[in-house]
Scaffold this active site. Sequence first.
Site, PDB file in Angstrom:
ATOM      1  N   SER A 155      -0.990   0.601   5.066  1.00 58.30           N
ATOM      2  CA  SER A 155      -0.915   1.282   3.478  1.00 58.30           C
ATOM      3  C   SER A 155      -0.286   2.728   3.594  1.00 58.30           C
ATOM      4  O   SER A 155      -0.370   3.383   4.726  1.00 58.30           O
ATOM      5  CB  SER A 155      -2.121   1.354   3.080  1.00 58.30           C
ATOM      6  OG  SER A 155      -2.128   1.990   1.807  1.00 58.30           O
ATOM      7  N   TYR A 174     -11.618   2.756   3.116  1.00 58.82           N
ATOM      8  CA  TYR A 174     -10.373   1.767   2.946  1.00 58.82           C
ATOM      9  C   TYR A 174      -9.257   2.781   3.633  1.00 58.82           C
ATOM     10  O   TYR A 174      -8.605   2.263   4.463  1.00 58.82           O
ATOM     11  CB  TYR A 174     -10.114   1.484   1.516  1.00 58.82           C
ATOM     12  CG  TYR A 174      -8.545   0.847   1.246  1.00 58.82           C
ATOM     13  CD1 TYR A 174      -8.529  -0.777   1.499  1.00 58.82           C
ATOM     14  CD2 TYR A 174      -7.245   1.412   1.201  1.00 58.82           C
ATOM     15  CE1 TYR A 174      -7.206  -1.179   1.487  1.00 58.82           C
ATOM     16  CE2 TYR A 174      -6.272   0.903   0.968  1.00 58.82           C
ATOM     17  CZ  TYR A 174      -6.040  -0.614   1.072  1.00 58.82           C
ATOM     18  OH  TYR A 174      -5.025  -1.061   0.969  1.00 58.82           O
TER      19      TYR A 174
END
Length: 261
Positions: free
Chosen positions: A140, A153
Amino acid sequence: MQLANSTILITGGSSGIGLEFLKQLSQHNVTKIIITGRDGSKLEQIKQQFPHIHTVKSDVSDSKEIGQLYNNITKEFPALNIIINNAGIMRNMDLQDTSMDLGNITEEIDTNLSGTIRMVHQFLPHLKKKSAAAIVNISSGLAFIPFPLSPVYSATKAGIHSYTQILRLQLKHTNVKIFEVAPPSTETPLLNAFSNVDMGSTVQNMKVDKMVRVAIQGILKDKAEILPGMAKVLKLMGRIAPRFFLNFMDGAVEKGKRKSK
């Protein structure tokens, strides 16, 4: 990396980025596509929509299920040569919330980070036997600048970024190519966790079909690190002034919370 005539396994393929990979890879003369997911009903629906694909109910956070997945897949699809480690969960988390138990707080680690590492460790010996093979890890843009509402996350994606770099180094003398795709904020169900925060124009979400199209083109061109859209900017900001941009994001989040009330 050639995708034509490949057999590809996609984890977390029942929605979002994984599902879009399925749709677009189907247009690249891929021999077989297998997707996994935790929701059997979703997998059945996708199988009806795409009858040419194969579905397997499996949870990457469970090491025993990964072992069973390996046994089943390598027996039924011995030509498997590409794995896309996409399965992931993202939560809006307040680290001061004492109601979260110790098991629950690491759920993203078990799925996003440990799941990816276990999948690679389990399937790597099989992939090394192929004349051409690849592992695609989905990290990400938050690996470079963490998002204040998603501490765990963000940490898992930073972990995947580091792990993928070392994996690539250690496999440099093998036939297994290692790719990392670091999406920016993308229009997928993961964003549902933040529907109560109005980020306005601070965060520009990328269309999932465009993001995956860029990712596939990067794989075809053997681009080891693929940074679609704003992910390039996030990586640059993470190098130049990480604290400044993290504080900027924190201010935007606080503003978004106030606007949403």
